[in-house]
Design a protein around this motif. Structure first.
Motif, PDB file in Angstrom:
ATOM      1  N   SER A 183      29.753 -37.079 -64.545  1.00  0.00           N
ATOM      2  CA  SER A 183      29.617 -36.002 -63.559  1.00  0.00           C
ATOM      3  C   SER A 183      30.741 -34.985 -63.710  1.00  0.00           C
ATOM      4  N   HIS A 184      31.954 -35.468 -63.905  1.00  0.00           N
ATOM      5  CA  HIS A 184      33.092 -34.564 -64.074  1.00  0.00           C
ATOM      6  C   HIS A 184      32.928 -33.729 -65.349  1.00  0.00           C
ATOM      7  N   ALA A 198      40.589 -28.799 -65.252  1.00  0.00           N
ATOM      8  CA  ALA A 198      39.743 -28.882 -64.059  1.00  0.00           C
ATOM      9  C   ALA A 198      40.070 -27.740 -63.100  1.00  0.00           C
ATOM     10  N   VAL A 214      36.981 -26.993 -60.776  1.00  0.00           N
ATOM     11  CA  VAL A 214      36.346 -28.299 -60.578  1.00  0.00           C
ATOM     12  C   VAL A 214      37.339 -29.248 -59.911  1.00  0.00           C
ATOM     13  N   ALA A 241      39.248 -32.578 -59.178  1.00  0.00           N
ATOM     14  CA  ALA A 241      39.629 -33.705 -60.041  1.00  0.00           C
ATOM     15  C   ALA A 241      39.543 -35.032 -59.301  1.00  0.00           C
ATOM     16  N   LEU A 243      37.411 -37.287 -58.966  1.00  0.00           N
ATOM     17  CA  LEU A 243      36.836 -38.442 -59.655  1.00  0.00           C
ATOM     18  C   LEU A 243      37.813 -39.042 -60.669  1.00  0.00           C
ATOM     19  N   LEU A 244      38.830 -38.275 -61.050  1.00  0.00           N
ATOM     20  CA  LEU A 244      39.785 -38.724 -62.060  1.00  0.00           C
ATOM     21  C   LEU A 244      41.106 -39.222 -61.481  1.00  0.00           C
TER      22      LEU A 244
END
Length: 301
Positions: free
Chosen positions: A190-191, A255, A260, A262, A264-265
């Protein structure tokens, strides 16, 4: 469906005819097994009668019809409710309902106390994969090895089988561990798509690169397993943790530039930074597993 079931096509009962239960029943019917079905909402099982299944009005009636009983319901509470007043004496109960390791162990003790042999199962497939020998789908089983060996051929009809031990909680444990890894992979996917979304990069053109990269990285799990079993997180290191943490800055800046999040990271990156701070820079990232173990002074800190 086979018109004349073979002698080894033993009869069985299936409790639960949702999407997965229905797929299981159809696979067994097609292989010539006589199948008795029950569903809490009776109308949802009626279509299977036209395909050769026998409909039972109650769960007790369905269980009494056959020695081998497959349960595929919404959750463990549904299993308990459906079988609350059912005599399980002499039955072989196989629970394919999604649950936790604790659910599997408790249900095994309950079934055994009721006079049944028990297997817990974790289905590593979606309904369209059931009955398709080439789909790659399989079911994890744990619990009574005697039950598994006796019914191995029947259980293998809808999907492949993987027996993972006498501990009835192991099927769910393996199931959830695999699904958790998949969830992490989907987060990364997704990222990655979010990063390219606003650019002149077609997702369909990017997808083969992404799939190929993830496939090439997958074998790293074998090195991680060796490191964990040997307790040596520096074994076979190619890109050490210090280098990886330094590289994370570029991922985060990119990102930000792309607009975007981040989120998820950053949880994983945070673990990497903590393990690095504890002096493990020459290792790779496998050691973060220790930070996740609640009760060892880290993950619950």
């Amino acid at each position: 469906m086979t018109d004349n079931p073979t002698a080894d096509a033993i009869p069985l009962t299936v409790l639960g005819t949702g999407a997965m239960g229905t797929a299981l029943v159809r696979a067994w019917l097609a292989a010539g097994h006589p199948v008795t079905v029950w569903n809490r909402t009776h109308a949802r099982a009626e279509a299977l009668a036209a395909e050769g299944a026998t409909l039972a009005r109650t769960a007790a009636e369905a269980v009494s019809a056959n020695r081998l009983v497959i349960v595929c319901l919404l959750d463990d509470a549904s299993v308990g409710a459906a079988l609350a007043d059912v005599d399980l004496t002499g039955r072989d109960l196989v629970d394919l309902t999604t649950g936790t390791p604790a659910d599997g162990r408790a249900r095994a003790a309950w079934a055994t106390a009721g006079g049944a042999r028990f297997l817990d199962g974790g289905i590593m497939a979606v309904p369209p994969m059931i009955g398709d020998a080439d789909s790659g789908g399989y079911v994890l089983y744990s619990g009574s090895s005697a039950l598994f060996e006796e019914h191995r051929d029947t259980l293998a009809v809808p999907a492949g089988t993987r027996y993972v031990g006498e501990d009835a909680g192991f099927a769910a444990l393996h199931d959830v561990a695999l699904l958790s890894a998949m969830t992490g992979m989907f987060a990364g996917v997704s990222h990655a798509f979010a990063l390219i979304r606003r650019e002149d990069v077609a997702p369909r053109d990017f997808a083969p690169l992404l799939a190929g990269w993830l496939t090439s990285m997958a074998p790293s799990v074998h090195l991680a397993a060796d490191q964990l079993e040997g307790g040596d997180y520096g074994k076979g290191v190619v890109s050490n943790l210090a280098m990886q943490v330094a590289g994370n800055a570029t991922l985060l800046r990119t990102a930000e530039e792309q607009g975007v999040s981040a989120e998820l990271l950053t949880p994983y990156m945070g673990l990497m930074e903590r393990w690095l701070a504890e002096g493990h820079g020459e290792e790779d990232g496998t050691g973060v597993v220790e930070l996740l173990e609640v009760g060892r002074g880290r993950a619950d800190a």
